[in-house]
Design a protein around this motif. Structure first.
Motif, mmCIF file in Angstrom:
data_model
loop_
_atom_site.group_PDB
_atom_site.id
_atom_site.type_symbol
_atom_site.label_atom_id
_atom_site.label_comp_id
_atom_site.label_asym_id
_atom_site.label_seq_id
_atom_site.Cartn_x
_atom_site.Cartn_y
_atom_site.Cartn_z
ATOM 1 N N GLU A 105 0.893 -1.165 -0.021
ATOM 2 C CA GLU A 105 0.185 -0.066 -0.014
ATOM 3 C C GLU A 105 0.827 1.171 -0.087
ATOM 4 O O GLU A 105 0.469 2.212 0.736
ATOM 5 C CB GLU A 105 -0.820 0.005 1.164
ATOM 6 N N LYS A 130 -0.949 -5.195 -7.213
ATOM 7 C CA LYS A 130 -1.833 -4.811 -6.506
ATOM 8 C C LYS A 130 -1.455 -4.807 -4.846
ATOM 9 O O LYS A 130 -2.203 -4.146 -4.274
ATOM 10 C CB LYS A 130 -2.961 -5.937 -6.564
ATOM 11 N N LYS A 131 -0.608 -5.520 -4.496
ATOM 12 C CA LYS A 131 0.059 -5.490 -3.312
ATOM 13 C C LYS A 131 0.408 -3.911 -2.666
ATOM 14 O O LYS A 131 0.458 -3.736 -1.356
ATOM 15 C CB LYS A 131 1.219 -6.428 -2.955
ATOM 16 N N LYS A 135 -5.403 0.760 -0.732
ATOM 17 C CA LYS A 135 -6.829 0.263 -0.763
ATOM 18 C C LYS A 135 -7.684 1.439 -1.458
ATOM 19 O O LYS A 135 -7.325 2.680 -1.284
ATOM 20 C CB LYS A 135 -7.478 0.331 0.654
ATOM 21 N N PHE A 191 -9.423 -7.185 -8.548
ATOM 22 C CA PHE A 191 -9.852 -5.567 -8.679
ATOM 23 C C PHE A 191 -11.037 -5.534 -8.929
ATOM 24 O O PHE A 191 -11.861 -6.172 -9.397
ATOM 25 C CB PHE A 191 -9.054 -5.051 -9.890
ATOM 26 N N THR A 268 -10.214 -0.415 -9.861
ATOM 27 C CA THR A 268 -10.002 0.120 -8.361
ATOM 28 C C THR A 268 -9.508 -1.103 -7.156
ATOM 29 O O THR A 268 -10.098 -2.396 -7.863
ATOM 30 C CB THR A 268 -10.879 0.604 -7.528
ATOM 31 N N LYS A 269 -8.630 -1.181 -6.386
ATOM 32 C CA LYS A 269 -8.451 -2.088 -5.567
ATOM 33 C C LYS A 269 -9.491 -2.142 -4.454
ATOM 34 O O LYS A 269 -10.006 -1.324 -3.878
ATOM 35 C CB LYS A 269 -7.021 -1.870 -4.865
#
Length: 269
Positions: A105, A130-131, A135, A191, A268-269
């Motif tokens: 993040e 993604k990691k 968020k 996602f 989006t995550k």
């Protein structure tokens, strides 16, 4: 973001020029709606020689962009290009998209352009970025699809040359038809709010900038770049190859037309 041995187009000066022609020619089509807010942190995963980086940075001058690539040679070329163009909001780092050297993040946004097509495991690459995405952060992915190319006058030989490019990339573990797969890929990676926008390039002689910048200097140059491999692997004979390439250039002539579709995905995550 690919191993040098797996990059189908190679690392020549001609390839650098092709990438820059492609980026500058397609700026409005592909990048006009990618603008990041002031103060946001953006990861560009797979910057290559910086052809897209310059556009990305100029569109979002108050965002902080970190651009990475696995090739140190490419990163240095990207750094020199941004310096030449007066871009100051980008930092560069040699890094592997599958093993990112960032805390989870870290970034508000991730940008990936013309990278997944070269990877043996594109889903793993999406899971990796993604990691490091916050968020509710966004991801933007742009890929081409060589199977979407069509042109006039029709030529079976020209289609065979394009098929050689597709097959060679597949042999190297890539997928030059990946544009059509962005929606399921982003969904499989978990996602949310996945949206895909096809961006078609249509070229005829009334658009001389696109004839030179895209049909000739981007697409045809990309196909021509695999000649040696295609002949060596006996995918095609030299006579057919020569006619096919000549026919591709005929499609860039006064009576020709050419179409190709890129796919731009956001989520989006």
């Amino acid at each position: 973001m690919v191993d040098k041995m797996d990059y189908v187009h190679g690392y020549s000066d001609r390839e650098n020029s092709r990438l820059c022609d492609q980026a500058s020619t397609l700026t409005m089509l592909l990048h006009h709606d990618t603008i990041y807010p002031s103060g946001s942190r953006v990861l560009e995963a797979g910057c290559g020689v910086g052809a897209q980086t310059v556009i990305l940075a100029r569109n979002s001058p108050k965002a902080s962009i970190t651009s990475i690539d696995i090739s140190g040679e490419s990163v240095e070329k990207a750094r020199l290009l941004t310096e030449k163009e007066g871009v100051t909001n980008v930092s560069f780092q040699v890094a592997d998209i599958f093993d990112l050297p960032f805390e989870e993040e870290t970034f508000d946004h991730v940008f990936i352009c013309f990278v997944l097509e070269h990877l043996k495991n594109p889903l793993d690459a999406l899971l990796s970025v993604k990691k490091v995405l916050k968020k509710e952060g966004t991801i933007t992915v742009i890929e081409g699809d060589h199977g979407s190319s069509y042109f006039y006058p029709r030529s079976d030989e020209a289609m065979q040359t394009i098929k050689c490019l597709i097959n060679i990339q597949e042999l190297l573990g890539g997928n030059s038809l990946i544009g059509r797969e962005l929606y399921p890929l982003l969904n499989r990676a978990g996602f949310k709010s996945v949206s895909i926008s096809p961006r078609m390039v249509y070229v005829d002689s009334s658009k001389p900038d696109l004839v030179e910048g895209f049909t000739k200097n981007t697409f045809n140059a990309m196909v021509e770049g695999v000649r040696e491999q295609a002949l060596e692997l006996k995918m095609i004979d030299e006579k057919t190859w020569t006619k096919g390439i000549n026919d591709l250039y005929r499609a860039a002539g006064q009576e020709g037309t050419f179409c190709y579709t890129f796919f731009k995905g956001t989520a989006t995550k």
